[in-house]
Motif scaffolding. Sequence first.
Motif, PDB file in Angstrom:
ATOM      1  N   GLU A  80       0.828  -1.213   0.000  1.00 41.11           N
ATOM      2  CA  GLU A  80       0.000   0.000   0.000  1.00 41.11           C
ATOM      3  C   GLU A  80       0.861   1.261   0.000  1.00 41.11           C
ATOM      4  OE1 GLU A  80      -2.612  -0.599   3.358  1.00 41.11           O
ATOM      5  OE2 GLU A  80      -4.087  -1.644   2.112  1.00 41.11           O
TER       6      GLU A  80
ATOM      7  N   CYS B  52      -1.705   4.342  -1.636  1.00 43.84           N
ATOM      8  CA  CYS B  52      -3.102   4.375  -1.173  1.00 43.84           C
ATOM      9  C   CYS B  52      -3.431   3.100  -0.407  1.00 43.84           C
ATOM     10  CB  CYS B  52      -4.075   4.563  -2.341  1.00 43.84           C
ATOM     11  SG  CYS B  52      -4.266   3.126  -3.395  1.00 43.84           S
ATOM     12  N   THR B  53      -4.475   3.189   0.404  1.00 42.56           N
ATOM     13  CA  THR B  53      -4.978   2.043   1.144  1.00 42.56           C
ATOM     14  C   THR B  53      -6.008   1.334   0.278  1.00 42.56           C
ATOM     15  OG1 THR B  53      -4.673   3.265   3.187  1.00 42.56           O
ATOM     16  CG2 THR B  53      -6.091   1.357   3.297  1.00 42.56           C
TER      17      THR B  53
ATOM     18  N   ARG C 185      -9.184   0.082  -0.357  1.00 44.41           N
ATOM     19  CA  ARG C 185     -10.516   0.213   0.239  1.00 44.41           C
ATOM     20  C   ARG C 185     -11.643  -0.024  -0.763  1.00 44.41           C
ATOM     21  NH1 ARG C 185      -9.545   5.680   3.747  1.00 44.41           N
ATOM     22  NH2 ARG C 185      -8.211   4.732   5.290  1.00 44.41           N
TER      23      ARG C 185
ATOM     24  N   ASP D 229      -9.338   0.397  -6.277  1.00 42.84           N
ATOM     25  CA  ASP D 229      -7.991   0.317  -5.708  1.00 42.84           C
ATOM     26  C   ASP D 229      -7.341  -1.019  -6.063  1.00 42.84           C
ATOM     27  OD1 ASP D 229      -8.360   2.812  -4.483  1.00 42.84           O
ATOM     28  OD2 ASP D 229      -9.109   1.901  -2.630  1.00 42.84           O
TER      29      ASP D 229
ATOM     30  N   LYS E 278      -8.332  -8.976  -3.591  1.00 46.22           N
ATOM     31  CA  LYS E 278      -9.447  -8.665  -2.687  1.00 46.22           C
ATOM     32  C   LYS E 278      -9.549  -9.703  -1.571  1.00 46.22           C
ATOM     33  CE  LYS E 278     -12.434  -6.231  -5.967  1.00 46.22           C
ATOM     34  NZ  LYS E 278     -13.689  -6.314  -6.749  1.00 46.22           N
TER      35      LYS E 278
ATOM     36  N   TRP F 261      -6.696  -9.238   0.979  1.00 48.60           N
ATOM     37  CA  TRP F 261      -6.901  -8.060   1.831  1.00 48.60           C
ATOM     38  C   TRP F 261      -8.142  -8.211   2.712  1.00 48.60           C
ATOM     39  CZ3 TRP F 261      -2.914  -7.046  -1.297  1.00 48.60           C
ATOM     40  CH2 TRP F 261      -2.037  -6.014  -0.939  1.00 48.60           C
TER      41      TRP F 261
ATOM     42  N   TYR G 205     -11.201  -8.111   1.635  1.00 48.14           N
ATOM     43  CA  TYR G 205     -12.301  -7.334   1.075  1.00 48.14           C
ATOM     44  C   TYR G 205     -13.460  -8.254   0.700  1.00 48.14           C
ATOM     45  CZ  TYR G 205     -14.648  -3.743  -1.704  1.00 48.14           C
ATOM     46  OH  TYR G 205     -15.552  -2.846  -2.201  1.00 48.14           O
TER      47      TYR G 205
ATOM     48  N   LYS H 231     -11.222  -2.552  10.490  1.00 48.60           N
ATOM     49  CA  LYS H 231     -11.425  -1.347   9.681  1.00 48.60           C
ATOM     50  C   LYS H 231     -12.380  -0.464  10.472  1.00 48.60           C
ATOM     51  CE  LYS H 231     -10.699  -3.828   5.422  1.00 48.60           C
ATOM     52  NZ  LYS H 231     -11.268  -4.460   4.262  1.00 48.60           N
TER      53      LYS H 231
ATOM     54  N   ASP I  68     -14.966   2.945  10.517  1.00 42.22           N
ATOM     55  CA  ASP I  68     -15.735   4.022   9.894  1.00 42.22           C
ATOM     56  C   ASP I  68     -16.139   4.958  11.025  1.00 42.22           C
ATOM     57  OD1 ASP I  68     -15.606   2.481   7.560  1.00 42.22           O
ATOM     58  OD2 ASP I  68     -17.534   1.531   7.978  1.00 42.22           O
TER      59      ASP I  68
END
Length: 193
Positions: free
Chosen positions: A23, A28-29, A31, A35, A57, A60, A62, A190, A192
Amino acid sequence: MVKETIIIAEVQESLNALKKQVEEKMGCTMRLPSDFNMLAIAVTDATSEHISTNTLKRLWGYIDGYSTSRRFTLNVLARYAGCRDWDDFCHNLSNTAASQIFDSHYIDSDTLQPGTRLTLRWHPERMVTIEYRGCNEYVVIESLNAKLTEGDTFKCQGFIPGQPLTINSLMHKGIDHPINYICGKQGGIKIDA
């Protein structure tokens, strides 16, 4: 030819360090789906080897399905990060200090106002929304697929995105004494805000 696979849970700390280095190189991360598309292209451009967007994905966290990884994938990502291969990356990592100074988006509980809400996510598809009550104490407002349930309270001094979260003095329904709990052992949390 047998594909050599690596169990992610056994190398999670090294994998987290590799993902961070990747990254940083990308700037960039990871997300958004775009990406991962950009990372797949950058890896191919830099190494002349291809890793699919879905593989990235999964690695990570995701999308689901990353309990194992092919050594090839880790080798290519390690080359992208500037090492010869995965083993070289792990060797270099083990020769660095065990402690780490970080300059990430650390969220210190002391800086939050009572009533502040945070949503925490971790693999696989776990999510809780918590509300700060003051004095490092939080209450779970909403829970999805997690062992933490609505109404649970706990103490936590702060949160580091991408790292596991250890919470203290958890009061959980059905348990009559405070316990400790770790969220996001695989891949970290993660946040938010």
